[in-house]
Write a protein that holds these residues in place. Structure first.
Motif, PDB file in Angstrom:
ATOM      1  N   TYR A 180      -3.682   6.222   3.035  1.00  0.00           N
ATOM      2  CA  TYR A 180      -2.893   5.431   2.092  1.00  0.00           C
ATOM      3  C   TYR A 180      -3.691   5.117   0.847  1.00  0.00           C
ATOM      4  O   TYR A 180      -4.925   5.197   0.847  1.00  0.00           O
ATOM      5  N   LYS A 181      -2.960   4.776  -0.195  1.00  0.00           N
ATOM      6  CA  LYS A 181      -3.587   4.455  -1.468  1.00  0.00           C
ATOM      7  C   LYS A 181      -3.523   2.964  -1.669  1.00  0.00           C
ATOM      8  O   LYS A 181      -2.466   2.351  -1.516  1.00  0.00           O
ATOM      9  N   THR A 215       0.230  -0.703  -7.266  1.00  0.00           N
ATOM     10  CA  THR A 215       0.028  -0.507  -5.827  1.00  0.00           C
ATOM     11  C   THR A 215      -0.936  -1.550  -5.273  1.00  0.00           C
ATOM     12  O   THR A 215      -1.967  -1.806  -5.873  1.00  0.00           O
ATOM     13  N   SER A 216      -0.583  -2.127  -4.130  1.00  0.00           N
ATOM     14  CA  SER A 216      -1.435  -3.068  -3.404  1.00  0.00           C
ATOM     15  C   SER A 216      -1.307  -4.505  -3.904  1.00  0.00           C
ATOM     16  O   SER A 216      -1.915  -5.397  -3.320  1.00  0.00           O
ATOM     17  N   LEU A 217      -0.526  -4.747  -4.950  1.00  0.00           N
ATOM     18  CA  LEU A 217      -0.233  -6.128  -5.324  1.00  0.00           C
ATOM     19  C   LEU A 217       0.999  -6.565  -4.548  1.00  0.00           C
ATOM     20  O   LEU A 217       2.094  -6.015  -4.742  1.00  0.00           O
ATOM     21  N   SER A 252      -2.807  14.970   0.807  1.00  0.00           N
ATOM     22  CA  SER A 252      -3.584  13.828   0.322  1.00  0.00           C
ATOM     23  C   SER A 252      -5.058  13.888   0.700  1.00  0.00           C
ATOM     24  O   SER A 252      -5.882  13.188   0.123  1.00  0.00           O
ATOM     25  N   LEU A 269       0.245   7.823   1.893  1.00  0.00           N
ATOM     26  CA  LEU A 269       0.126   9.184   1.383  1.00  0.00           C
ATOM     27  C   LEU A 269       0.512  10.186   2.465  1.00  0.00           C
ATOM     28  O   LEU A 269       1.245  11.131   2.230  1.00  0.00           O
ATOM     29  N   TRP A 316       0.865  -1.178   0.000  1.00  0.00           N
ATOM     30  CA  TRP A 316       0.000   0.000   0.000  1.00  0.00           C
ATOM     31  C   TRP A 316       0.904   1.231   0.000  1.00  0.00           C
ATOM     32  O   TRP A 316       1.953   1.228   0.651  1.00  0.00           O
ATOM     33  N   GLN A 317       0.455   2.273  -0.648  1.00  0.00           N
ATOM     34  CA  GLN A 317       1.285   3.480  -0.716  1.00  0.00           C
ATOM     35  C   GLN A 317       0.846   4.485   0.341  1.00  0.00           C
ATOM     36  O   GLN A 317      -0.252   5.028   0.272  1.00  0.00           O
TER      37      GLN A 317
END
Lengths: 404, 404, 404, 404
Positions: A321-322, B36-38, C308, A256, A253-254
């Motif tokens: 988070y993204k 993202t998220s993988l 964000s 933010l 997860w990114q």
């Protein structure tokens, strides 16, 4: 059980953290509390030859008049901790150990800390060299009077303002003569560190202050074959960061933004209300997340003094988070912990582990203590679980060594 | 890149999770989203020969009329996810893959799920054997029409009621003849599992339903040299439990109570609003904490259907623990995540990893997938970081194997 | 329904608040949304002769190039609001109203706001008098071209730095000649207020900027028989304070501390990231609680720009209070609201109410609008419910007047 | 100050609420606490002739052995409230008042409450009539021995299961003979109410149990010219609902769902853990919001017994609402209050106000007490501020009456 007698010498002894560690040792000796919250009481350590609470004597430096008993009463009254039965059972020990308190030094401790000083026997106008000598006399005296096999020094005093280091701090050779100068080249925390390491005693820094963390002092530790560890006990919000950030990394997860607001109202909080002292703290708190995830999300850390909260540190963290397909999501947590209660047992853990390392002939930075610190000396890893694994490996190696 | 073509066959294809995985694959193929998220896009996997999104074709079983495009629109409208540009770019793929949808089976799925069924072509009164045969025909047909090198089957359908197993489930020999009985000896989820494993296809169970988790079906997997994994994707609150509980253990804090309230409003929530179906879910959610800390604090897990929340699952957790000197403290967190968005990418990860394992000739339970599941098959470890380390070790061993 | 045509003239028209009010008016005209969140749509107002959305034409001043449509797209993309169907249905109206936009003035708006300016037609080096004249021409032109019966001016631009007022602001007689000076005696917001009131138009200040809130400008309003209201729309955290503080007062609980942390990431947030602009905002937010309870608990208000979050303002409030027998207790709330969505409808409400007041021949400060503002002009009352009762009484008196 | 002596008679005297009210009265008499949290100590009441704490004597019925002092110790130990200095100062009063405790009745109290009973002197097999007679003897005896001018009876016992009423409860004429039946037509709480009202004493019901809230008992109150009030003290989550719901109504926001999860661990919690007793509580908690906003959003109220929380009731509320342009937004609050501490002072307030009403010759339901109750007798209004305004008007009318 061993018949060793060991001493725990606390810098800032009668603050909340020092007092809690002290009361805790007394209460453990008397069997009125269990070992909950002591890391060194985990099964992991069952076969390790650590000093038992009953082997400890406590002493320390203090710049305030308050003794352990007064701080206990304050924490009872203001923060509603330490139930009367426990505190009452330990009055005698606390009184006895108060006799081991000695005046600290104000030399270069910064104005916010100096404002707390109210002992009448504080030295006035001493040089750095004189301060170190005096501290060493106190430590030797503590050891001799109490017939101690070992003494460990732990800094649990208030956070100093950031201290800019330079070339002079790079080698012991250059730093030593500077001790004679009118304008001392180190903050107060480092004089205690110097005094301890120079005597070959383990020195641990539970605060973000400079302490032993300059090359010259690490050199001193090597020369005297002393161990050292720090900095800044990881007790609450930062512990949570070092626990949660790895999850975000492992799930890809990114992050933010990560916003953390801390409010509390103890003496430490009063000192941190001074913007320069606060800067030291925020510096160590703010690097953890980006170090773990490998990039820099927007972060914000605030620490504010709210009188009514006393020792109960409340932290709200908002983590944004993204996830997949660009979707933004949120995790929030609210931490309501009592600062002294969180920190006190870790001081005991660190003392036990440092005394062990010294006995085993280790030297210099104790990297396996990383999981105890916000800004671990000599360690870049901030993931709490990887740090804990370092401690586990250390214990495994102990076992291997013994079987050799 | 390899020229392999692989198929992802979803049970309950057009639910939120299946649709998100499908849209995600299309969006990755078209390059309109990043990875993202993988989990399988982490650097850890950079040298692993996983199938790329562009190699995937999607199909599946469904008991509702809705196709991928309708569910996408629903999630856009109700849950405010999938930005129009992304969804629009993938319409063609979704339409093409909808042609691969086939009617599922209602046999022994329980009344809450049966109520959702509205396809006109659903079989009526088929036996377990007939259902399995039909499913296998669909799977073969999917593989042949699309010239696929491999097919992986993933169960993302709604949670069935708990199913009590007995002696008959202990061996394939005893279970096989029972398939002919009027009262089938397995729930719907297990017919799909049977069909897949019997064809030697990897089968993954992203739900708490029974699926392949009986000895007889594991035997079948062994015989057909198929791989299987599950159960119940770890996406939100339980993930947090498996992340936070280790901290409490390592700090030797004593958990007093852990209360978790979950609210959400998607179709899965509707099914879970049925007390029997809910029981399956709570069972897998409630064991994690005590398994990690080694004792049983008071726990409470509630899952409630709140229509207005749609796919946004909100969980409040109140964690009460005892620290040093008997002091009680509190940690609370609030998780606001979108269920489909959290689960969808894990389905892709699992599909890629299971296809790899099958190619490599692995057989039976894929224990290294534990970090993806609330109730990992064949694994007692619930600590997320230790589970992740199992995955890391698996990848390391892959590298070692290749260099041999 | 009346055949009146009225104009809403927005200062800072294409910001989030102005754009939401504008899109909302268009969407109401076209019947694609309902009246949820319009205070003036409550049954209380059913018999009041307010202007209907369909009677409104929108125009305004702007210092940025962006038109309504661009801001709508930005808010859709960044903040995930305004569903496509609604926004699409209103494109034509937004385009038509964009033709009514005119360049604003940068004169004395402060550097943070000036940095946002990117229109090529902004005046350079105009005097205060010239700015006012130009603004008045724009307002007259808007009214004439659109054949409007009435025009109301609402300031929804970014918050200016605090402006210190002095003797010169005490009377119109002293302030008027100062307009000719090189160093203007007022900030930008007050030139718009001057222009509007001098034309006899209602002027409302939805921001904490100075606007009409100096004696000289109130005098001008009296002379021109214009109405005015403000300051600073009460949309989120402060609304909550004005709702909760009365509860603490009525239950005789003693507030110990009230901490409020606000994070958000829209353009307004960027301007508030400038410490001087932020000071204006915090000033109006921080007085509410103590004014209601009649003493001064420790309060803390922070506003931080977190990119964000976009337009989603998240506020955590920690309220610490003392109950019976000295027991401290805690209430926390977390507000997650979209700033523009919260503010936009209030702008429409205020416009409708101010146009009504002007038609009825009221003059000067509209005290009955107090419930809409953080810092209501001419009103000391901050209790939301007492403020709302003032609005209810106003409506009752309207009814009485009509029956006379 | 008046020389009146008044008695407070508590049903369930030594529970947390009764004990807190009792300790509070003693502590106020001795001047060791201030009047924080007493509504009747607000300036509003400064000129009202209420009985001062020093005029009160306490007694009551109890089915458990525990006296006030034991409950005080329990609350100190378990819930960490009542600082030792305060409790110690009042030991003598508590001991003296314990002499006024009498055995309660178990007749028709339900099994969950009956399980708590451990007094050895509890009556066995008494009829309803005998129970009422015995209670009346206790009340007369209390009054006579203590030379009291007035006595007020307040029910602070555990919540009974819901009791279905029927035709027999519609008139005193029909209900009276039913008292002689083997199967009593009323629950325990109503026998106390009957006893008190029949003696012309004010009776207040701080619980959701039936008490006096049937037509027959209201008729009895009228006949005996007694006053009565209730039901179910509004102390925490429901208070918040009655404070926040009006905001949503006045801002014309549309409530979509309101979820409230309550956890706590006191004796009341244990009783509420019984599903039938819990049903009574949820019923009164769940009507407030829809009654205020005038429509029925989805609501959910859970109350769960979590042992470790003791008397600290923690409530998480998640409020989901629709604002302008269809945008969904969220408000959450977390309430951490100590149940006894919140309720105790209200019992004192209610006693003072009911004694005043009785002296003034009022009769029947005291509607002006609505702001104290979740389910106010004879009042449909749930908006806390409108309820408080009713109390204010009552006080104003008192003043008017006196000046006549």
């Amino acid at each position: 059980m061993s018949t060793r007698r060991v001493g725990l010498w606390l810098i800032g002894a009668c603050g909340g953290v020092g007092t809690t560690a002290t009361l805790g040792l007394a209460a453990l000796q008397r069997g009125v509390i269990d070992s909950t919250s002591l890391v060194t009481a985990l099964p992991l350590f069952h076969t390790v030859d650590l000093d038992e609470p009953a082997q400890f004597v406590v002493g320390g430096h203090e710049i305030r008049r308050a003794g352990f008993r007064q701080t206990v009463r304050e924490l009872q009254k203001r923060s509603n901790i330490f139930e009367p039965a426990i505190a009452d059972a330990c009055q005698e020990d606390l009184e006895r150990w108060e006799a081991n308190l000695r005046p600290g030094t104000l030399l270069n401790c910064g104005p916010a800390i100096a404002r707390l000083a109210d002992r009448s026997d504080l030295a006035n106008g001493e040089t750095a060299r004189e301060a170190i000598d005096r501290i060493q006399n106190d430590l030797r005296d503590f050891r001799d009077r109490n017939k101690l096999d070992q003494v460990v020094v732990v800094n649990v005093s208030s956070t100093e303002p950031p201290f800019e280091t330079g070339d002079v701090h790079e080698s012991l050779e250059r730093l030593t003569p500077a001790l004679e100068r009118r304008q001392p080249p180190l903050p107060a925390s480092s004089f205690y560190a110097w005094a301890a390491l120079d005597l070959g005693l383990p020195y641990l820094n539970f605060t973000p202050s400079l302490g032993a963390s300059v090359p010259a002092l690490l050199q001193l530790a090597e020369q005297r074959r002393a161990v050292t560890g720090g900095k800044d006990g990881k007790t609450g919000e930062t512990l949570m960061k070092s626990v949660l950030a790895p999850m975000f990394a492992m799930r890809n997860w990114q992050l933010l933004s990560w916003v953390g607001h801390n409010i509390f109202g103890n003496r430490d909080g009063q000192v941190l209300d001074d913007p320069t002292n606060k800067a030291s703290k925020i510096r160590t708190k703010d690097q953890v997340v980006s170090s773990i995830v490998g990039y820099k999300p927007q972060t914000l850390v605030s620490i504010e003094y709210i009188d009514s909260l006393d020792d109960w540190k409340t932290a709200w963290n908002h983590i944004h988070y993204k996830g997949f397909l660009g979707t933004k999501m949120t995790l929030q947590f609210i931490w309501q912990g009592c600062d002294s209660i969180l920190a006190g047992p870790l001081v005991i853990d660190l003392a036990r582990l440092a005394l062990l390392s010294q006995r085993r002939g280790e030297v210099g930075m104790l990297r396996h203590l990383a999981c105890f610190f916000k800004n671990p000396m000599g360690v870049q890893e901030h993931d709490f679980f990887k740090q804990f694994a370092m401690l586990e490996r250390y214990v495994e190696e102990l076992a291997t060594d013994e079987h050799r």
